[in-house]
Design an enzyme around this catalytic site. Structure first.
Site, mmCIF file in Angstrom:
data_model
loop_
_atom_site.group_PDB
_atom_site.id
_atom_site.type_symbol
_atom_site.label_atom_id
_atom_site.label_comp_id
_atom_site.label_asym_id
_atom_site.label_seq_id
_atom_site.Cartn_x
_atom_site.Cartn_y
_atom_site.Cartn_z
ATOM 1 N N TYR A 52 -16.384 4.413 30.725
ATOM 2 C CA TYR A 52 -17.700 3.760 30.752
ATOM 3 C C TYR A 52 -18.269 3.750 32.182
ATOM 4 O O TYR A 52 -19.471 3.752 32.390
ATOM 5 C CB TYR A 52 -17.594 2.347 30.165
ATOM 6 C CG TYR A 52 -18.908 1.811 29.642
ATOM 7 C CD1 TYR A 52 -19.595 2.454 28.617
ATOM 8 C CD2 TYR A 52 -19.471 0.650 30.179
ATOM 9 C CE1 TYR A 52 -20.801 1.964 28.142
ATOM 10 C CE2 TYR A 52 -20.670 0.147 29.710
ATOM 11 C CZ TYR A 52 -21.327 0.806 28.695
ATOM 12 O OH TYR A 52 -22.520 0.319 28.227
ATOM 13 N N LYS B 194 -24.220 -2.381 33.613
ATOM 14 C CA LYS B 194 -24.259 -3.509 32.677
ATOM 15 C C LYS B 194 -23.895 -4.821 33.384
ATOM 16 O O LYS B 194 -24.418 -5.889 33.032
ATOM 17 C CB LYS B 194 -23.321 -3.277 31.488
ATOM 18 C CG LYS B 194 -23.764 -2.149 30.556
ATOM 19 C CD LYS B 194 -25.159 -2.322 29.992
ATOM 20 C CE LYS B 194 -25.464 -1.337 28.869
ATOM 21 N NZ LYS B 194 -26.895 -1.323 28.505
#
Ligand code: NAD
Length: 258
Positions: free
Chosen positions: A158, A165
């Site tokens: 990720y 995020k």
């Protein structure tokens, strides 16, 4: 009762019928909201056509191009909202981008330009769109963005999107503190992994989904519609006391240690 009748809702991030934003738009429509939809334009107008056909049954009263890296498009989108709606009640920020090569391998290989682009599109855009929404939310409002567990824990591959995020979730808290006195609530939904165009760029996404199906308390992952339901709740008066929060809609995966 969950009722969004008469609410003007701008939904960003629909690319196709797998998009989380598509699930959100359908649930907001079902709850009675009047929709404005933005899409990411391309040179050949293919995205415009595709998204227009998809959202047609929801009768959006605004349908606007909006690349969040293009200041002029943002200004014209919000000018259209100002002139046609005169107000905005709900802003759904449901978009993100990182280069595919930055979504596998080691984080230390991330390029400066890849990092900046991911942060600009995925994180700064929430701040930018909130700034434009603020003067239109004189009667209060609700802003909801989409995040993922990779912003608070290490999830393989990720990488740069996890950092984006983390910044997005911090932005939710700072925006909630700033806009709260105007009765504008700002929250995030942290969704479990769902197969979409964006998630398919993350290395090993199918393995992630299978892992969640084995480990999550509900022994499955979630659907776009379930995320849409939670967004509709956060945008409604039922959630009038909730701001600055990250709500997990992930079949319970986040609570598990092993
Ligand atoms: P998606 O590919 O359907 O949606 C991503 C959207 O971002 C697309 O509509 C795309 O057009 C838009 N976009 C990209 N660059 C843009 C730009 N410069 N300007 C405007 N729009 C731009 O994928 P999705 O999974 O539905 O993603 C929506 C949101 O949900 C993202 O923030 C994503 O990180 C988040 N999310 C997804 C998952 C998942 O597993 N799919 C899980 C948690 C959170």
């Amino acid at each position: 009762m969950l009722d969004l009748t008469g609410k003007k809702a701008l939904v960003t991030g629909i690319a196709n019928n797998r998009s989380i934003a598509w699930g959100i738009a359908q649930q907001l429509h079902k709850a009675g909201a009047n929709l404005g939809i933005t899409y990411l334009p391309d040179d050949r107008g293919r995205m415009e056509k595709k998204v227009a056909e998809l959202v047609d049954p929801l009768n959006p009263s605004l349908f606007l191009p909006c690349n969040v890296q293009d200041e002029i498009q943002i200004q014209s989108a919000f000018e259209a909202i100002r002139s046609q709606w005169g107000k905005l009640d709900i802003l759904i920020h449901c978009l993100a981008f990182a280069n595919k090569e930055d979504l596998s391998g080691g984080i230390s290989d991330t390029s400066r330009s890849g990092f900046s682009q991911a942060m600009d599109i995925s994180t700064y855009s929430l701040i930018q769109l909130s700034k434009e929404a603020k003067p239109l939310m004189q009667e209060g409002g609700s802003i909801v963005t989409l995040t993922y567990l990779g912003g608070v824990r290490v999830v393989p591959n990720y990488n740069v999107m996890g950092i984006a995020k983390a910044g997005l979730e911090a932005s939710v808290r700072y925006l909630a503190a700033e806009l709260g006195p105007q009765n504008i609530r700002v929250n995030a939904i942290s969704a479990g992994p769902i197969r979409t165009l964006a998630s398919s760029a993350v290395g090993g996404i199918l393995d992630m989904i299978h892992h969640v199906e084995e480990v999550a308390p509900l022994r499955r992952t979630v659907t776009q519609m379930e995320v849409g339901n939670a967004v509709a709740f956060l945008c409604s008066d039922l959630a009038s006391g909730i701001t600055g929060q990250v709500l997990y809609v992930d079949a319970g995966y986040e609570i598990m240690g092993m």
